[in-house]
Scaffold this motif. Structure first.
Motif, PDB file in Angstrom:
ATOM      1  N   LEU A  16      -5.010   1.926  13.259  1.00  0.00           N
ATOM      2  CA  LEU A  16      -3.795   2.327  13.969  1.00  0.00           C
ATOM      3  C   LEU A  16      -2.569   2.212  13.070  1.00  0.00           C
ATOM      4  CD1 LEU A  16      -2.501   3.151  16.711  1.00  0.00           C
ATOM      5  CD2 LEU A  16      -2.268   0.706  17.186  1.00  0.00           C
ATOM      6  N   ILE A  17      -2.545   1.201  12.187  1.00  0.00           N
ATOM      7  CA  ILE A  17      -1.389   0.972  11.330  1.00  0.00           C
ATOM      8  C   ILE A  17      -1.403   1.911  10.121  1.00  0.00           C
ATOM      9  CG2 ILE A  17      -0.248  -0.722   9.837  1.00  0.00           C
ATOM     10  CD1 ILE A  17       0.115  -1.263  12.805  1.00  0.00           C
ATOM     11  N   TYR A  18      -2.559   2.067   9.476  1.00  0.00           N
ATOM     12  CA  TYR A  18      -2.591   2.721   8.166  1.00  0.00           C
ATOM     13  C   TYR A  18      -2.975   4.199   8.201  1.00  0.00           C
ATOM     14  CZ  TYR A  18      -2.237  -1.901   6.014  1.00  0.00           C
ATOM     15  OH  TYR A  18      -1.800  -3.137   5.617  1.00  0.00           O
ATOM     16  N   THR A  19      -3.754   4.636   9.178  1.00  0.00           N
ATOM     17  CA  THR A  19      -4.297   5.983   9.107  1.00  0.00           C
ATOM     18  C   THR A  19      -3.407   6.986   9.843  1.00  0.00           C
ATOM     19  OG1 THR A  19      -5.654   5.614  11.094  1.00  0.00           O
ATOM     20  CG2 THR A  19      -6.655   5.131   8.950  1.00  0.00           C
ATOM     21  N   TRP A  54       0.824  -1.214   0.000  1.00  0.00           N
ATOM     22  CA  TRP A  54       0.000   0.000   0.000  1.00  0.00           C
ATOM     23  C   TRP A  54       0.853   1.256   0.000  1.00  0.00           C
ATOM     24  CZ3 TRP A  54      -4.448  -0.999  -1.726  1.00  0.00           C
ATOM     25  CH2 TRP A  54      -5.149  -2.143  -1.353  1.00  0.00           C
ATOM     26  N   ALA A  55       2.040   1.200   0.595  1.00  0.00           N
ATOM     27  CA  ALA A  55       2.937   2.361   0.567  1.00  0.00           C
ATOM     28  C   ALA A  55       3.419   2.647  -0.846  1.00  0.00           C
ATOM     29  CB  ALA A  55       4.117   2.134   1.515  1.00  0.00           C
ATOM     30  N   ARG A  56       3.650   1.594  -1.618  1.00  0.00           N
ATOM     31  CA  ARG A  56       4.072   1.799  -3.011  1.00  0.00           C
ATOM     32  C   ARG A  56       2.959   2.400  -3.858  1.00  0.00           C
ATOM     33  NH1 ARG A  56       7.630  -3.712  -4.345  1.00  0.00           N
ATOM     34  NH2 ARG A  56       9.351  -3.219  -2.907  1.00  0.00           N
ATOM     35  N   PHE A  57       1.714   2.140  -3.472  1.00  0.00           N
ATOM     36  CA  PHE A  57       0.572   2.765  -4.163  1.00  0.00           C
ATOM     37  C   PHE A  57       0.218   4.134  -3.561  1.00  0.00           C
ATOM     38  CE2 PHE A  57      -0.360  -1.713  -5.307  1.00  0.00           C
ATOM     39  CZ  PHE A  57      -0.425  -1.553  -6.688  1.00  0.00           C
ATOM     40  N   HIS A  58       0.998   4.588  -2.574  1.00  0.00           N
ATOM     41  CA  HIS A  58       0.805   5.892  -1.923  1.00  0.00           C
ATOM     42  C   HIS A  58      -0.596   6.017  -1.306  1.00  0.00           C
ATOM     43  CE1 HIS A  58       4.570   7.165  -3.791  1.00  0.00           C
ATOM     44  NE2 HIS A  58       4.097   6.747  -4.958  1.00  0.00           N
ATOM     45  N   LEU A  59      -1.054   4.944  -0.677  1.00  0.00           N
ATOM     46  CA  LEU A  59      -2.369   4.934  -0.049  1.00  0.00           C
ATOM     47  C   LEU A  59      -2.309   4.861   1.469  1.00  0.00           C
ATOM     48  CD1 LEU A  59      -4.392   2.600  -2.465  1.00  0.00           C
ATOM     49  CD2 LEU A  59      -4.505   5.092  -2.261  1.00  0.00           C
ATOM     50  N   THR A  60      -1.094   4.777   2.029  1.00  0.00           N
ATOM     51  CA  THR A  60      -0.993   4.792   3.484  1.00  0.00           C
ATOM     52  C   THR A  60      -1.363   6.188   3.996  1.00  0.00           C
ATOM     53  OG1 THR A  60       1.362   5.314   3.270  1.00  0.00           O
ATOM     54  CG2 THR A  60       0.767   3.001   3.591  1.00  0.00           C
ATOM     55  N   GLY A  61      -1.929   6.216   5.182  1.00  0.00           N
ATOM     56  CA  GLY A  61      -2.441   7.463   5.729  1.00  0.00           C
ATOM     57  C   GLY A  61      -3.893   7.712   5.379  1.00  0.00           C
ATOM     58  N   THR A  62      -4.493   6.780   4.623  1.00  0.00           N
ATOM     59  CA  THR A  62      -5.905   6.881   4.254  1.00  0.00           C
ATOM     60  C   THR A  62      -6.642   5.630   4.721  1.00  0.00           C
ATOM     61  OG1 THR A  62      -5.643   5.819   2.087  1.00  0.00           O
ATOM     62  CG2 THR A  62      -5.216   8.193   2.209  1.00  0.00           C
ATOM     63  N   LEU A  63      -7.941   5.613   4.470  1.00  0.00           N
ATOM     64  CA  LEU A  63      -8.760   4.454   4.824  1.00  0.00           C
ATOM     65  C   LEU A  63      -8.801   3.398   3.721  1.00  0.00           C
ATOM     66  CD1 LEU A  63     -11.770   6.322   6.471  1.00  0.00           C
ATOM     67  CD2 LEU A  63     -10.074   4.921   7.648  1.00  0.00           C
TER      68      LEU A  63
END
Length: 298
Positions: free
Chosen positions: A237-240, A153-162
């Protein structure tokens, strides 16, 4: 000597049955209490924390530090204060949680229902192996795959979202597939055969004939997924990040920020639990029906 006749007054109508009626009611109450003693004890065990939270939530800040169990004055404004404190951040957490829970439930239904229908109705080589593989994924803890998934998900730049929590539901949920498949096996095949005779294709037969009959099971898996997403703590907790926190993560930070104001903490906790309780009681009948009617066939 003139004899005297003693008049005996007859008992008043309706006077004698009263003790017997009360006695029967008392015996019924005692019998009912003895019969449901275990259920009453369990109900008290489950309701006691909620009652404690409610009583603490309506206390003043000073009284919560005294250990009192009953509020000396009722402060109903604590609920509104919990919602609007810190610039109304809790309302933002509620919105994020609703987005997560609703989209995850919708995506799960869209992806899991066709898979469960195929495993229950179609006859193809490797069908049992596919079902075993689906069951096997339920035995894999999410903590085992969290590192490679986070990198993905980090490679798709989607971390920090739901989205890392929602998009995987487009590929199905193993428990929902299992539950739906077991329920669909209990529906006679004659219904789909009759639909095919009438000219329905497989997809139309599933939508028009089978799914209306499987509404209890669909409602059950939808509620399971909604409750899981609403209470999920590990995934957010991990992604957002703070802008996309859900209630489960935000409530822990709220408690840390207001650790002395237990009335606001309990009010925020009660507001977090209340929607789940309301949804369950509104859909309790369909939910229990879907769980109890799930067959053990096949």
């Amino acid at each position: 000597m003139t004899g005297t006749t003693l008049a005996v007054r007859p008992p008043a109508v309706g006077s004698s049955p009263r003790p017997s009626i009360r006695g029967r009611r008392g015996r019924r109450f005692l019998y009912w209490t003895a019969t449901h003693a275990i259920a009453i004890a369990l109900a008290i065990m489950f309701l006691a924390p909620l009652i404690f939270m409610f009583l603490t939530a309506v206390m003043s800040s000073d009284q919560t530090l005294t250990g009192a169990l009953w509020p000396s004055s009722w402060h109903w404004g604590n609920f509104w204060k919990a919602l609007t404190t810190d610039n109304g951040v809790m309302l933002h957490w509620v919105a994020n949680t609703l987005i997560y829970a609703v989209l995850a439930t919708a995506f799960m239904l869209v992806s899991s229902v066709p898979v469960a229908y195929a495993l229950a109705r179609f006859r193809f080589r490797g069908r049992k192996l596919a079902f075993v593989l689906v069951i096997t994924t339920m035995m894999l803890p999410p903590q085992v795959t969290i590192v490679p998934l986070y990198i993905l998900w980090a490679r798709f730049h989607l971390t920090g979202t739901l989205w890392p929590l929602i998009l995987p539901l487009l590929f199905g949920d193993a428990f929902s597939i299992f539950l739906l498949r077991q329920f669909l096996l209990t529906i006679p095949k004659e219904y789909t055969d009759a639909a095919r005779v009438d000219g329905c294709g497989e997809f139309r037969a599933m939508i028009r004939v089978i799914l209306p009959m499987a509404r209890p099971a669909i409602a059950a898996v939808a509620l399971f997924q909604f409750f899981y997403a609403w209470n999920d703590y590990f995934g957010p907790l991990i992604y957002t990040k703070p802008e996309t926190w859900t209630l489960a993560v935000g409530l822990s930070t709220f408690r840390a920020a207001h650790h002395v104001e237990w009335n606001l903490t309990m009010a925020a906790t009660l507001l977090t639990v209340l929607p789940v309780i309301v949804v369950f009681f509104l859909a309790q009948r369909v939910f229990i029906q879907g769980v109890t009617l799930t067959g053990v066939k096949g």
